[in-house]
Design a protein around this motif. Structure first.
Motif, PDB file in Angstrom:
ATOM      1  N   SER A 113      53.713 -45.740  -4.853  1.00 32.47           N
ATOM      2  CA  SER A 113      53.641 -45.867  -5.537  1.00 32.47           C
ATOM      3  C   SER A 113      55.136 -45.134  -6.170  1.00 32.47           C
ATOM      4  N   THR A 114      56.781 -45.578  -5.637  1.00 41.41           N
ATOM      5  CA  THR A 114      57.639 -44.639  -5.666  1.00 41.41           C
ATOM      6  C   THR A 114      58.011 -46.040  -7.392  1.00 41.41           C
ATOM      7  N   LEU A 115      59.522 -45.651  -7.226  1.00 42.48           N
ATOM      8  CA  LEU A 115      60.345 -46.209  -8.451  1.00 42.48           C
ATOM      9  C   LEU A 115      61.629 -46.067  -7.671  1.00 42.48           C
ATOM     10  N   ALA A 116      62.032 -47.033  -7.688  1.00 41.26           N
ATOM     11  CA  ALA A 116      63.523 -47.073  -6.824  1.00 41.26           C
ATOM     12  C   ALA A 116      64.697 -47.606  -8.055  1.00 41.26           C
ATOM     13  N   VAL A 117      65.672 -47.643  -7.494  1.00 42.34           N
ATOM     14  CA  VAL A 117      66.784 -48.034  -8.427  1.00 42.34           C
ATOM     15  C   VAL A 117      67.875 -47.617  -6.959  1.00 42.34           C
ATOM     16  N   ALA A 118      68.930 -49.207  -7.645  1.00 43.44           N
ATOM     17  CA  ALA A 118      70.064 -49.105  -6.547  1.00 43.44           C
ATOM     18  C   ALA A 118      71.261 -49.748  -7.113  1.00 43.44           C
ATOM     19  N   SER A 119      72.206 -49.631  -6.843  1.00 44.30           N
ATOM     20  CA  SER A 119      73.391 -50.267  -7.123  1.00 44.30           C
ATOM     21  C   SER A 119      74.403 -50.562  -6.592  1.00 44.30           C
ATOM     22  N   GLY A 120      74.726 -52.250  -6.989  1.00 45.86           N
ATOM     23  CA  GLY A 120      75.521 -52.709  -5.472  1.00 45.86           C
ATOM     24  C   GLY A 120      76.306 -53.562  -5.472  1.00 45.86           C
ATOM     25  N   MET A 121      76.645 -54.336  -4.700  1.00 42.93           N
ATOM     26  CA  MET A 121      78.041 -54.996  -4.985  1.00 42.93           C
ATOM     27  C   MET A 121      77.341 -56.521  -3.360  1.00 42.93           C
ATOM     28  N   ARG A 122      77.896 -57.652  -4.377  1.00 42.01           N
ATOM     29  CA  ARG A 122      78.121 -59.112  -3.840  1.00 42.01           C
ATOM     30  C   ARG A 122      79.247 -59.382  -3.434  1.00 42.01           C
ATOM     31  N   ALA A 123      79.135 -59.400  -2.153  1.00 43.92           N
ATOM     32  CA  ALA A 123      80.445 -60.117  -0.991  1.00 43.92           C
ATOM     33  C   ALA A 123      79.997 -61.613  -0.673  1.00 43.92           C
ATOM     34  N   ALA A 124      80.707 -62.473  -0.214  1.00 41.52           N
ATOM     35  CA  ALA A 124      80.913 -63.703  -0.092  1.00 41.52           C
ATOM     36  C   ALA A 124      79.483 -64.745   0.945  1.00 41.52           C
ATOM     37  N   THR A 125      78.631 -64.049   1.460  1.00 42.66           N
ATOM     38  CA  THR A 125      77.887 -64.358   2.226  1.00 42.66           C
ATOM     39  C   THR A 125      76.168 -63.109   2.607  1.00 42.66           C
ATOM     40  N   ALA A 126      77.015 -61.763   1.270  1.00 41.06           N
ATOM     41  CA  ALA A 126      75.432 -61.330   1.488  1.00 41.06           C
ATOM     42  C   ALA A 126      76.458 -60.048   0.297  1.00 41.06           C
ATOM     43  N   VAL A 127      74.574 -59.204  -0.379  1.00 37.23           N
ATOM     44  CA  VAL A 127      74.615 -58.165  -1.239  1.00 37.23           C
ATOM     45  C   VAL A 127      74.216 -57.295   0.061  1.00 37.23           C
ATOM     46  N   CYS A 128      74.785 -55.967  -0.328  1.00 39.65           N
ATOM     47  CA  CYS A 128      74.680 -54.585  -0.271  1.00 39.65           C
ATOM     48  C   CYS A 128      74.084 -54.357  -1.690  1.00 39.65           C
ATOM     49  N   TYR A 129      73.182 -52.863  -1.030  1.00 41.85           N
ATOM     50  CA  TYR A 129      72.700 -52.219  -1.873  1.00 41.85           C
ATOM     51  C   TYR A 129      72.152 -50.849  -1.392  1.00 41.85           C
ATOM     52  N   ASP A 130      72.787 -49.610  -2.180  1.00 46.07           N
ATOM     53  CA  ASP A 130      72.373 -48.895  -2.189  1.00 46.07           C
ATOM     54  C   ASP A 130      71.025 -47.845  -2.834  1.00 46.07           C
ATOM     55  N   ALA A 131      70.336 -47.891  -2.745  1.00 46.95           N
ATOM     56  CA  ALA A 131      68.601 -47.437  -2.914  1.00 46.95           C
ATOM     57  C   ALA A 131      68.368 -46.248  -2.918  1.00 46.95           C
ATOM     58  N   TYR A 132      68.044 -45.516  -4.368  1.00 43.71           N
ATOM     59  CA  TYR A 132      67.797 -44.361  -4.598  1.00 43.71           C
ATOM     60  C   TYR A 132      66.040 -44.573  -5.162  1.00 43.71           C
ATOM     61  N   ALA A 133      65.312 -44.235  -4.782  1.00 45.82           N
ATOM     62  CA  ALA A 133      64.134 -42.951  -4.953  1.00 45.82           C
ATOM     63  C   ALA A 133      64.247 -42.612  -6.394  1.00 45.82           C
ATOM     64  N   LEU A 134      63.233 -42.649  -7.660  1.00 50.20           N
ATOM     65  CA  LEU A 134      63.274 -41.738  -8.643  1.00 50.20           C
ATOM     66  C   LEU A 134      62.600 -40.597  -8.811  1.00 50.20           C
ATOM     67  N   SER A 135      63.086 -39.389  -8.650  1.00 49.36           N
ATOM     68  CA  SER A 135      62.263 -38.517  -8.360  1.00 49.36           C
ATOM     69  C   SER A 135      61.524 -38.092  -9.763  1.00 49.36           C
TER      70      SER A 135
END
Length: 157
Positions: free
Chosen positions: A135-157
């Protein structure tokens, strides 16, 4: 008469995700855009409320549009540090100046401040300690590297 206003959402840090990716499979031009499938090889996530590994399997069923922007659609499985399984799905957008998008397309690592990469994140699990994710909706901000994706996820309160 009492007047109410919608609550302003807050952001609660969940975890930083690093998702290792296989080489891009180019399916070609479809009516929606250039379809690509990028398999998930594994990875990890760690944060104040979630930690563990990204399991191999799943993918990003991505569409690259004529303007170079990409519609992101991922589905894969997480295993937490205490052995719970969690299904995760992200949907989002990645866009930016043509030269930046071209560099990303060549597999170059680009400063994430030079392009927009945001995700909506949903979870599904039957693990008792993680039922709150259903029952949690989250949002994230990401970045793309050559062989991976990295993102920080945050729960919306």
């Amino acid at each position: 008469m009492t007047t109410y206003e919608p609550m302003r959402p807050g952001l609660e840090p969940l975890a930083r995700f690093r998702v290792e990716l296989a080489a891009v499979k180019e399916l070609g031009q479809t009516q929606w855009g250039r379809r690509r499938v990028i398999d998930v090889l594994g990875g990890s996530f760690e944060g104040p409320r979630l930690a563990g590994e990204v399991l191999p399997g799943g993918a990003d069923w991505q569409v690259v549009h004529a303007d170079g922007s990409a519609s992101i659609d991922t589905r894969y499985t997480l295993r937490t540090h205490d052995d719970a399984l969690i299904y995760i799905q992200t949907q989002g957008l990645r866009h930016g100046p043509p030269d930046v998008m071209a560099a990303l397309g060549r597999g170059e690592t680009v400063d994430p401040a030079t392009y927009y990469f945001r995700l909506a994140v949903r979870f599904e699990t039957a693990a008792p300690g993680y039922l709150w994710l259903n029952s949690t909706l989250a949002v994230a901000s990401g970045m793309r590297a050559a062989t991976a994706v990295c993102y920080d996820a945050y729960a919306l309160s």
